[in-house]
Design a protein around this motif. Structure first.
Motif, PDB file in Angstrom:
ATOM      1  N   GLU A 187       0.817  -1.212   0.000  1.00 34.92           N
ATOM      2  CA  GLU A 187       0.000   0.000   0.000  1.00 34.92           C
ATOM      3  C   GLU A 187       0.854   1.266   0.000  1.00 34.92           C
ATOM      4  O   GLU A 187       0.447   2.296  -0.540  1.00 34.92           O
ATOM      5  CB  GLU A 187      -0.937   0.007   1.211  1.00 34.92           C
ATOM      6  N   THR A 188       2.054   1.189   0.585  1.00 35.65           N
ATOM      7  CA  THR A 188       2.902   2.383   0.665  1.00 35.65           C
ATOM      8  C   THR A 188       3.722   2.585  -0.596  1.00 35.65           C
ATOM      9  O   THR A 188       3.881   3.712  -1.061  1.00 35.65           O
ATOM     10  CB  THR A 188       3.840   2.306   1.884  1.00 35.65           C
ATOM     11  N   THR A 189       4.269   1.506  -1.171  1.00 31.00           N
ATOM     12  CA  THR A 189       5.104   1.649  -2.366  1.00 31.00           C
ATOM     13  C   THR A 189       4.324   1.465  -3.660  1.00 31.00           C
ATOM     14  O   THR A 189       4.797   1.844  -4.725  1.00 31.00           O
ATOM     15  CB  THR A 189       6.260   0.638  -2.361  1.00 31.00           C
ATOM     16  N   GLY A 190       3.127   0.850  -3.565  1.00 32.67           N
ATOM     17  CA  GLY A 190       2.333   0.597  -4.761  1.00 32.67           C
ATOM     18  C   GLY A 190       2.747  -0.638  -5.529  1.00 32.67           C
ATOM     19  O   GLY A 190       2.211  -0.923  -6.598  1.00 32.67           O
ATOM     20  N   ASN A 249       9.967   4.651   0.786  1.00 33.55           N
ATOM     21  CA  ASN A 249       8.679   4.470   0.105  1.00 33.55           C
ATOM     22  C   ASN A 249       8.861   4.070  -1.354  1.00 33.55           C
ATOM     23  O   ASN A 249       8.129   4.516  -2.238  1.00 33.55           O
ATOM     24  CB  ASN A 249       7.808   5.721   0.247  1.00 33.55           C
ATOM     25  N   ARG A 250       9.859   3.196  -1.558  1.00 32.58           N
ATOM     26  CA  ARG A 250      10.163   2.676  -2.880  1.00 32.58           C
ATOM     27  C   ARG A 250      10.507   1.203  -2.784  1.00 32.58           C
ATOM     28  O   ARG A 250      10.900   0.706  -1.737  1.00 32.58           O
ATOM     29  CB  ARG A 250      11.339   3.434  -3.502  1.00 32.58           C
ATOM     30  N   ALA A 281       0.947   3.808   4.477  1.00 34.11           N
ATOM     31  CA  ALA A 281      -0.351   4.140   3.894  1.00 34.11           C
ATOM     32  C   ALA A 281      -1.489   3.769   4.844  1.00 34.11           C
ATOM     33  O   ALA A 281      -1.459   2.691   5.457  1.00 34.11           O
ATOM     34  CB  ALA A 281      -0.529   3.410   2.572  1.00 34.11           C
ATOM     35  N   HIS A 328      -5.653  12.094   0.382  1.00 33.86           N
ATOM     36  CA  HIS A 328      -5.678  11.787  -1.044  1.00 33.86           C
ATOM     37  C   HIS A 328      -4.271  11.377  -1.485  1.00 33.86           C
ATOM     38  O   HIS A 328      -3.305  12.078  -1.191  1.00 33.86           O
ATOM     39  CB  HIS A 328      -6.131  12.995  -1.858  1.00 33.86           C
ATOM     40  N   PRO A 329      -4.132  10.256  -2.164  1.00 29.39           N
ATOM     41  CA  PRO A 329      -2.798   9.838  -2.630  1.00 29.39           C
ATOM     42  C   PRO A 329      -2.350  10.648  -3.842  1.00 29.39           C
ATOM     43  O   PRO A 329      -3.161  11.104  -4.644  1.00 29.39           O
ATOM     44  CB  PRO A 329      -3.012   8.373  -3.018  1.00 29.39           C
ATOM     45  N   LEU A 330      -1.048  10.859  -3.954  1.00 30.00           N
ATOM     46  CA  LEU A 330      -0.451  11.482  -5.133  1.00 30.00           C
ATOM     47  C   LEU A 330       0.185  10.378  -5.955  1.00 30.00           C
ATOM     48  O   LEU A 330       1.139   9.727  -5.508  1.00 30.00           O
ATOM     49  CB  LEU A 330       0.612  12.509  -4.719  1.00 30.00           C
ATOM     50  N   ARG A 331      -0.348  10.126  -7.131  1.00 27.10           N
ATOM     51  CA  ARG A 331       0.149   9.032  -7.958  1.00 27.10           C
ATOM     52  C   ARG A 331       1.385   9.464  -8.740  1.00 27.10           C
ATOM     53  O   ARG A 331       1.423  10.565  -9.244  1.00 27.10           O
ATOM     54  CB  ARG A 331      -0.948   8.575  -8.932  1.00 27.10           C
TER      55      ARG A 331
END
Length: 231
Positions: free
Chosen positions: A17-20, A95-96, A211, A228-231
């Protein structure tokens, strides 16, 4: 207080959820999650004092029958406070997801960085951390720390026998993710290593940026609890 299966899922949720980037559920696949700024057993930001083994590393895998396994260890995810020379001290951005493999660090087996270049935070003044109150997101107010490209941030052994509470990172890390204590290291590499060249995903997360979706359902509404997430 979690079962091992619940702990596996929590760490996977934090990473994903944090790194996508999804965490592999395949039997035998290894995933490492680093949590910068929180002690093992906690998820609360503690200030991330420099030059100490005060971060957390979780190794996730599944047995051949699907049984989830979790190993949590103390670790350092920043550079040590030591002058390694110009452009030789840097910290991975949080966060990667980073790509590793079962490889070598100097003369022993370790998890080896696969990527030849990626953005890092250069510790130009060699004080062991990024000079910003946000420790990575805002540019520093003073000093010459700056962004640049880095390489070779391995996951390897560190201070082999110093007491954990007083052990300093110092020369053990110019930015690598380092696990203190020979017993800790032996446990980690024994379970992390599968075969030479096998891939390992490493998700590095800042404890302040986990997240909200990792803890429960979240419909972004702009609040602190569910931004709100920033994509």
């Amino acid at each position: 207080w979690l079962t091992e299966a619940d702990a596996w899922q929590l760490w996977a949720d934090i990473a994903q959820e944090t790194t996508g980037i999804p965490v592999s559920r395949a039997a035998g696949a290894r995933t490492v999650v680093g949590l910068r700024g929180a002690y093992p057993g906690t998820f609360a930001w503690h200030g991330n004092a420099p030059d100490r083994f005060n971060d957390t590393l979780a190794l996730l895998w599944r047995e051949d029958d699907g049984t989830p396994r979790v190993m949590e260890l103390p670790v350092n995810t920043d550079t040590g406070a030591y002058d390694f020379g110009y452009h030789s001290s840097s910290s991975l951005r949080p966060n990667r997801r980073y790509h590793y493999r079962d490889g070598w660090h100097r003369s022993y087996n370790a998890l080896q960085q696969v990527q030849s270049s990626y953005p890092v935070r250069d510790d130009t003044n060699h004080n062991g951390h990024w000079d910003s109150e946000r420790n990575g997101w805002l540019p520093p107010d003073t000093g010459d720390d700056h962004d640049r490209d880095g390489s070779a941030h391995n996951i390897h052994m560190a201070s082999v026998d110093a007491p954990l509470g007083t052990a300093a990172v110092r020369v053990w890390s110019a930015g690598c993710q380092t696990i203190p204590g020979m017993d800790n290291w032996t446990q980690f590499i024994t379970h992390a290593w599968t075969d030479s060249g096998d891939p390992v995903d490493y998700h590095l997360v800042d404890a302040r940026d986990i997240a909200p979706e990792a803890w429960g359902p979240c419909t972004p509404d702009g609040t602190v609890a569910c931004p709100h997430p920033l994509r």
